[in-house]
Design a protein around this motif. Structure first.
Motif, short mmCIF file in Angstrom:
data_model
loop_
_atom_site.label_atom_id
_atom_site.label_comp_id
_atom_site.label_asym_id
_atom_site.label_seq_id
_atom_site.Cartn_x
_atom_site.Cartn_y
_atom_site.Cartn_z
N VAL A 145 0.86 -1.20 0.00
CA VAL A 145 0.00 0.00 0.00
C VAL A 145 0.89 1.25 0.00
CG1 VAL A 145 -1.81 -1.19 1.30
CG2 VAL A 145 -0.10 0.15 2.54
N ALA A 146 0.29 2.37 -0.37
CA ALA A 146 1.02 3.63 -0.32
C ALA A 146 1.42 3.92 1.13
CB ALA A 146 0.14 4.76 -0.86
N PRO A 147 2.57 4.63 1.33
CA PRO A 147 3.09 4.80 2.70
C PRO A 147 2.10 5.49 3.64
CG PRO A 147 4.34 6.13 1.09
CD PRO A 147 3.47 5.20 0.32
N GLN A 148 1.36 6.48 3.12
CA GLN A 148 0.42 7.19 4.00
C GLN A 148 -0.75 6.31 4.45
OE1 GLN A 148 1.05 7.83 0.81
NE2 GLN A 148 -0.85 8.21 -0.35
N ASP A 149 -0.94 5.15 3.79
CA ASP A 149 -2.05 4.27 4.14
C ASP A 149 -1.62 3.10 5.03
OD1 ASP A 149 -3.86 5.73 2.60
OD2 ASP A 149 -3.34 4.61 0.77
N ALA A 150 -0.31 2.94 5.20
CA ALA A 150 0.20 1.70 5.81
C ALA A 150 -0.31 1.50 7.24
CB ALA A 150 1.73 1.71 5.78
N ASP A 151 -0.28 2.55 8.04
CA ASP A 151 -0.69 2.37 9.44
C ASP A 151 -2.16 1.98 9.56
OD1 ASP A 151 1.82 2.81 10.44
OD2 ASP A 151 1.52 4.97 10.76
N ARG A 152 -2.96 2.57 8.70
CA ARG A 152 -4.39 2.28 8.75
C ARG A 152 -4.66 0.81 8.37
NH1 ARG A 152 -8.26 6.16 5.37
NH2 ARG A 152 -10.24 5.13 5.82
N VAL A 153 -4.00 0.35 7.34
CA VAL A 153 -4.19 -1.04 6.92
C VAL A 153 -3.60 -1.98 7.99
CG1 VAL A 153 -3.63 -2.77 5.17
CG2 VAL A 153 -4.23 -0.44 4.47
N LEU A 154 -2.45 -1.62 8.51
CA LEU A 154 -1.83 -2.44 9.56
C LEU A 154 -2.76 -2.58 10.76
CD1 LEU A 154 0.79 -3.94 10.42
CD2 LEU A 154 1.53 -1.81 11.51
N ALA A 155 -3.38 -1.48 11.15
CA ALA A 155 -4.31 -1.53 12.30
C ALA A 155 -5.48 -2.45 12.00
CB ALA A 155 -4.80 -0.12 12.63
N SER A 156 -5.99 -2.40 10.77
CA SER A 156 -7.12 -3.28 10.41
C SER A 156 -6.69 -4.74 10.43
CB SER A 156 -7.69 -2.91 9.03
OG SER A 156 -6.82 -3.33 7.99
N MET A 157 -5.45 -5.00 10.08
CA MET A 157 -4.95 -6.39 10.11
C MET A 157 -4.79 -6.87 11.54
SD MET A 157 -2.13 -5.95 7.04
CE MET A 157 -1.56 -7.65 6.86
N ARG A 158 -4.20 -6.02 12.38
CA ARG A 158 -3.93 -6.43 13.77
C ARG A 158 -5.22 -6.62 14.55
NH1 ARG A 158 1.50 -2.85 15.18
NH2 ARG A 158 2.96 -4.30 14.18
N ALA A 159 -6.29 -5.97 14.11
CA ALA A 159 -7.58 -6.12 14.80
C ALA A 159 -8.26 -7.44 14.45
CB ALA A 159 -8.49 -4.94 14.44
N HIS A 160 -7.71 -8.17 13.46
CA HIS A 160 -8.30 -9.44 13.04
C HIS A 160 -7.43 -10.58 13.58
CE1 HIS A 160 -9.64 -12.72 10.44
NE2 HIS A 160 -10.71 -12.00 10.19
N PRO A 161 -8.08 -11.66 14.07
CA PRO A 161 -7.27 -12.75 14.66
C PRO A 161 -6.19 -13.29 13.70
CG PRO A 161 -9.63 -13.15 15.00
CD PRO A 161 -9.52 -11.91 14.16
N LEU A 162 -6.46 -13.31 12.41
CA LEU A 162 -5.48 -13.87 11.48
C LEU A 162 -4.38 -12.87 11.12
CD1 LEU A 162 -7.82 -15.95 9.13
CD2 LEU A 162 -6.26 -16.81 10.89
N GLY A 163 -4.49 -11.64 11.63
CA GLY A 163 -3.45 -10.65 11.36
C GLY A 163 -2.86 -10.06 12.64
N ALA A 164 -3.04 -10.77 13.74
CA ALA A 164 -2.63 -10.22 15.05
C ALA A 164 -1.15 -9.87 15.08
CB ALA A 164 -2.98 -11.21 16.16
N ARG A 165 -0.35 -10.63 14.33
CA ARG A 165 1.10 -10.37 14.35
C ARG A 165 1.57 -9.67 13.08
NH1 ARG A 165 4.90 -14.88 16.71
NH2 ARG A 165 6.29 -13.09 16.50
#
Lengths: 349, 349
Positions: free
Chosen positions: B290-310
């Motif tokens: 993803v574009a750099p300005q979007d990375a944290d937002r996508v990362l947060a959405s992943m970490r909030a899901h059990p399959l993306g916790a790490r």
């Protein structure tokens, strides 16, 4: 199926090379096999996307999905090979739902040691069949198993298609009084395989009828007739297909042996091997069931198409609480045509 | 896959019975196997249509089609088996196109002699995975090959899905400056298989990460971010996946070894067997770009899901005419992470 362009140290040795385990490993060798053999043969805009799946335009209508694993042995036979068979078989399953086939997906399971030259023949036959049919292979997968854990090449194909408005074909729509139509001779595919396996030296070889039937079904549907049932009598032959439909629709079937076309060479081979052509697999024939007042019109549309030139009305749907398929023989007797209960012809498709 | 209800002389002997050639013949034995084992496990309205394909409602949108043959050995492993793997693998290929998976088709190639009890375990695992994922198996096919011409069970699955408006994911959309995200630890699936094959007696078994990732990708797409690339690092591992994307997009990749999560038991097993976790297959992980300005937002959405916790940001896309993937190691050095050129782990999926 990824199709990334890149330079390899050596081009794939398709003349004398063999499949090895690295061709299924996900690495450079697999990418090369896919690029130089599969992608080149199947080339189309969807495959060229180079992703793990194909992105396709909206289909706009009811969808049909059908899948078939192909394990035919031998891989090459008079009239075809596993490659074109894998295309025809799945296109036909989609077409028998009254659908227009749109796309194919292909999964290959290759045995270590299989000659790349033979694999190329199969893939090129498959690509030619897809091109002739106008149904591209848009995505695929390749796996390799160790020597002795497979048998050369297995191909699983899946097709999707779209059903035109107003078309409602299904195995549960046969009604007493309906006519049963058959598009041509019985048993050609199965006996071509058997003759090859048994090395039967007939004066002229029996040739498989493997063919894509979607243009024939399109011509039949273009009559505007409400076709109740379409089905291709593959494994288990006409006998099994009619029994399936009888059960699904809760009816019986009465067919007339002299009306059923069988090629004389196929009939002779069946007699020689003790087989019944009613149970032998076909790969380019279909059964259609329509209301009696529509039968002549559908029959004419079939006979006007090269794949239906020998189409015939072979019987009718009857009321029968036991859902039997009964046949009037050439001598005027009647017999029950039961389900195939054992194994007649393994690995016929 | 035909599911005609009928009475058989005896119910299928699932406890002590074995697959025989008649189960692939198209006759009564095949109908019974399909009805009493496959149709019962996968039961849904589409399969119950009982035709050679499934009639599905209009999908309304761009379609995705993906296929995978599954030949994993052994068939059962810590964390899963070929059945759930065949569901997850194909759902993931559809999901990596940014699509919502809708339907699966399954083709089985069975080896004569395979225990029906084990086949039932596989089919039930497959059915449970499909049910949990909400993606039904709507059509199927079964073939049987002679003993010694297969290896128990092969399963080819094909999935179709629909891509929501505004979603445009593809391996050619990585741009210099983009961030590379990984959803979790590397190598769990591959090392679970290898540990089982090599009978490695670790104190706690390594468990495959096999899982369907479509709910995770849906959560990521729900952020509204324009996700450029999604791909699951299966065969060939993360190294191969990043090299593929680099070539497709015409860019380089710079990744940071200490940022890449690897389970300590997997790391130890890799070291023991001389394998590199970067090349080991995963079946429940994804890479997102993803574009750099979007990375944290996508990362947060992943970490909030059990399959993306790490989930972690593991590097960035760079300009590189050679399309190299380079890694900064834990010791501050740099090395090129090349394509896998030989065979690391055969039959891992």
């Amino acid at each position: 199926m990824k199709t990334i362009k890149r330079d390899y140290v050596r081009p794939l040795d398709v003349k004398t090379g063999r499949v090895d385990l690295s061709h299924g490993s996900g690495g450079r060798a697999m990418a090369q096999l896919i690029e130089e053999l599969f992608a080149r043969a199947f080339d189309n805009a969807f495959l060229r996307q180079g992703n793990d799946g194909a992105l396709l335009p909206p289909a706009g209508g009811r969808l049909v999905m059908a899948t078939d694993a192909h394990v035919v042995s031998p891989l090459f036979f008079p009239g075809g090979d596993i490659g074109c068979l894998a295309v025809h078989g799945t296109i036909n399953d989609v077409a028998m739902m009254g659908a227009t086939p749109l796309y194919l997906a292909a999964s290959f399971i290759l045995e270590e040691g299989y000659p790349l030259a033979d694999l190329r023949r199969i893939v090129e036959s498959m690509a030619a069949a897809a091109k002739t049919a106008g149904v591209p292979v848009v995505t695929g997968d390749t796996k390799v198993v160790e020597r002795g854990k497979g048998d050369g090449v297995f191909i699983a194909t899946t097709g999707i298609g779209v059903v035109p408005e107003g078309v409602n074909v299904g195995g549960d729509r046969a009604r007493p009084g309906d006519c049963i139509l058959l598009s041509g001779t019985l048993g050609d595919h199965g006996m071509a395989i058997m003759a090859q396996r048994e090395s039967l030296g007939f004066s002229s070889p029996i040739v498989s009828d493997t063919a894509a039937l979607h243009a024939l079904t399109a011509a039949m549907l273009a009559t505007g007739v409400d076709i109740h049932v379409l089905r291709d009598p593959t494994r288990g032959g006409l006998a099994t297909t009619l029994n399936e439909i009888a059960r699904q629709s809760g009816v019986g079937m009465a067919i007339d042996e002299p009306a059923i076309p069988v090629d004389p060479a196929v009939a002779a081979a069946c007699e020689f091997l003790g087989l019944d052509a009613l149970y032998v697999a076909n790969e380019g024939k279909l059964v259609a069931i329509v209301a009696p007042q529509d039968a002549d019109r559908v029959l004419a549309s079939m006979r006007a198409h090269p794949l239906g030139a020998r189409a015939a009305i072979i019987g009718s749907v009857v009321e029968d609480a036991h859902h039997f398929v009964q046949m009037t023989t050439g001598f005027g007797g009647r017999r029950i045509v039961d389900w195939l209960s054992g194994e007649q012809l393994p690995r016929i498709c």
